[in-house]
Design an enzyme around this catalytic site. Structure first.
Site, short mmCIF file in Angstrom:
data_model
loop_
_atom_site.label_atom_id
_atom_site.label_comp_id
_atom_site.label_asym_id
_atom_site.label_seq_id
_atom_site.Cartn_x
_atom_site.Cartn_y
_atom_site.Cartn_z
NE ARG A 27 -7.85 3.92 21.28
CZ ARG A 27 -8.63 4.96 21.50
NH1 ARG A 27 -8.52 5.87 20.35
NH2 ARG A 27 -8.97 5.27 22.66
NE ARG A 40 -15.74 6.06 13.33
CZ ARG A 40 -16.40 7.15 13.29
NH1 ARG A 40 -16.91 7.70 12.17
NH2 ARG A 40 -16.56 7.88 14.43
O1 CP3 Z 1 -6.16 -0.69 20.21
C1 CP3 Z 1 -6.77 -0.80 19.52
O2 CP3 Z 1 -6.81 -0.81 18.12
C2 CP3 Z 1 -8.22 -1.57 20.02
C3 CP3 Z 1 -9.33 -0.94 20.30
C4 CP3 Z 1 -9.50 0.09 21.27
C5 CP3 Z 1 -10.17 1.29 21.06
N1 CP3 Z 1 -10.30 1.98 22.24
C6 CP3 Z 1 -10.83 1.71 19.98
C7 CP3 Z 1 -11.58 3.00 19.51
C8 CP3 Z 1 -8.73 -0.10 22.67
C9 CP3 Z 1 -7.72 -0.83 23.04
C10 CP3 Z 1 -9.17 1.38 23.26
C11 CP3 Z 1 -8.98 1.64 24.42
C12 CP3 Z 1 -9.72 2.80 25.21
N2 CP3 Z 1 -10.71 3.50 25.01
C13 CP3 Z 1 -8.86 3.79 26.05
C14 CP3 Z 1 -7.62 3.64 26.83
C15 CP3 Z 1 -6.35 3.69 26.13
C16 CP3 Z 1 -6.18 5.35 25.53
O3 CP3 Z 1 -6.28 5.73 24.52
O4 CP3 Z 1 -5.86 5.86 26.76
C17 CP3 Z 1 -9.83 4.80 26.48
C18 CP3 Z 1 -9.60 6.02 27.63
C19 CP3 Z 1 -10.95 4.76 25.81
C20 CP3 Z 1 -12.18 5.43 25.67
C21 CP3 Z 1 -12.33 6.08 24.38
N3 CP3 Z 1 -13.06 5.27 23.12
C22 CP3 Z 1 -12.41 7.57 24.09
C23 CP3 Z 1 -11.97 8.56 25.02
C24 CP3 Z 1 -12.67 7.65 22.79
C25 CP3 Z 1 -12.65 8.90 21.94
C26 CP3 Z 1 -11.42 9.54 21.47
C27 CP3 Z 1 -10.86 8.91 20.13
O5 CP3 Z 1 -9.85 8.40 20.07
O6 CP3 Z 1 -11.98 8.68 19.28
C28 CP3 Z 1 -12.81 6.38 22.14
C29 CP3 Z 1 -13.28 6.04 20.65
C30 CP3 Z 1 -12.35 4.94 20.12
N4 CP3 Z 1 -12.12 3.66 20.79
C31 CP3 Z 1 -12.26 4.83 18.72
C32 CP3 Z 1 -11.53 3.73 18.54
C33 CP3 Z 1 -11.11 3.11 17.36
C34 CP3 Z 1 -12.40 6.06 17.86
C35 CP3 Z 1 -13.80 5.53 17.18
C36 CP3 Z 1 -13.97 6.38 15.93
O7 CP3 Z 1 -14.38 7.52 15.97
O8 CP3 Z 1 -13.91 5.57 14.78
#
Ligand code: CP3
Length: 343
Positions: A27, A40
């Site tokens: 992340r 964003r």
């Molecule tokens: O690692 C990186 O920087 C690359 C991008 C990346 C994102 N999500 C961007 C993101 C990667 C590799 C993921 C993986 C991901 N996404 C997983 C597996 C890893 C983990 O964290 O367990 C899962 C379960 C998801 C599903 C997901 N996406 C959730 C549950 C959420 C909401 C929770 C949160 O952290 O906000 C997201 C949103 C998300 N994916 C954001 C980002 C940067 C946040 C979006 C924002 O509000 O700007």
């Protein structure tokens, strides 16, 4: 002719030990960075960023420019696969992802697949590839079938993944058909990321820890093994990192059963235990507690030392045990790099 620039992270994934371990953070492209938050706000939301290949390429490169990490991870999300399989996808502010219709009360074959939704992602890969330093390893990724299925079945995140676990037990044939569809979509998706220019890929199994050993074998090891087998047929030289979060005592079985090239460890794993239990030549990635990075100070220093000393004799990629949290101070990330790189 000049020799190709060395990619330290890729070397480690291929089994070579580097004196100073390469480092990247899960992340790393995200909300703790002011430049991410600014873009964003301009584009309106997370999915708008993920499907805009110029914005997504820019966000992938932001942490590389700022910190010089050894690896860049494609900016996207694991839930683009359900989106391409025909579910609607959106993010509720402050809550997280939503998928509809949820498969707990609808059928997979009623969805209309929308594979064109993935097209911008491959465009992002090509743009990042063109803008990345020669020494930076470019990582693609996808969610693992079990974790992706938990969201598809429940329609959102959940505490214990109980809807998907219920379906897996009560309707194993129906659940297996869903897993098979996700495997097929994932192999195609990762193959196309590799063809567009990523150097290696990571499979995120964030909810691997919620299954009993027999169910873990069926829904974590077997489908990931199938993804590895099919990807290796097409791309034998591209390393695959498996990250079965929460797998604990099942890590060695996962590594052996799936055939992944490297194993991601979460922060609950004792690195000294992992070093003893896992095959000596297997590269590992991890596993600093994201909260130690927020704390900084002596807590951070001793945690980093402990990880570096545990993995001193094997191929190791320094990373967190899970994603970096939005309230992580930038200076602590800078400090972490000086600790790992001994600058
Ligand atoms: O690692 C990186 O920087 C690359 C991008 C990346 C994102 N999500 C961007 C993101 C990667 C590799 C993921 C993986 C991901 N996404 C997983 C597996 C890893 C983990 O964290 O367990 C899962 C379960 C998801 C599903 C997901 N996406 C959730 C549950 C959420 C909401 C929770 C949160 O952290 O906000 C997201 C949103 C998300 N994916 C954001 C980002 C940067 C946040 C979006 C924002 O509000 O700007």
């Amino acid at each position: 002719m000049t020799a190709p620039a060395p990619k330290k992270l890729l070397n480690v994934l291929k089994g070579q030990r580097e004196e100073i371990p390469p480092v990247w953070l899960m992340r790393q492209a995200g909300r703790y960075l002011p430049e991410y938050r600014a873009l964003r706000a301009e584009k309106g939301g997370f999915l708008e960023l993920a499907y805009d290949s110029d914005a997504a390429a820019e966000i992938t490169l932001q942490p590389i420019r700022r910190f010089g990490f050894d690896g860049a991870i494609l900016f996207s999300d694991i839930l683009v696969i359900p989106h391409a399989m025909g579910q609607d996808l959106w993010f509720e502010t402050g809550e997280g992802p939503r998928l509809a219709p949820r498969l707990a009360d609808s059928r997979l074959d009623e969805l209309t697949p929308a594979p064109q939704r993935l097209t911008p992602v491959f465009e992002t890969v090509r743009k990042v590839r063109a803008g990345l330093p020669d020494t930076t390893t470019f990582l693609g990724f996808a969610g693992s079938p079990w974790t992706v299925a938990t969201y598809m079945v429940h329609g959102q995140g959940s505490k214990d993944q109980s809807e998907a676990r219920r379906m897996a037990h009560a309707e194993p044939a129906r659940f297996a058909a869903l897993i098979d569809e996700i495997v097929a979509a994932t192999v195609d998706y990762l193959g196309r990321q590799i063809e567009a220019g990523v150097d290696a890929v990571q499979l995120f199994d964030s909810w691997a820890g919620s299954l009993s050993p027999a169910q873990f074998e069926k829904w974590v090891i077997a489908p990931n093994a199938e993804i590895v087998r099919r990807l290796k047929e097409r791309h034998p030289d591209t390393p695959i990192i498996g990250f079965p979060k929460g797998a604990g005592g099942k890590l060695a079985a996962y590594a052996e059963g799936t055939g992944v090239d490297a194993l991601g460890l979460d922060e609950t794993v004792d690195p000294h235990w992992a070093d003893r239990e896992l095959p000596k030549a297997l590269p590992v990635q991890g596993n600093l507690d994201p909260l130690a990075l927020i704390a900084g100070g002596p807590d951070l220093e001793s945690a980093v030392d402990n990880i570096l000393s545990a993995f001193a004799d094997r191929p190791h990629i320094f990373n967190l045990g899970h994603g970096i949290l939005p309230d992580t101070p930038i200076e602590h990330v800078e400090k972490l790099l000086t600790l790992v790189r001994r600058d």
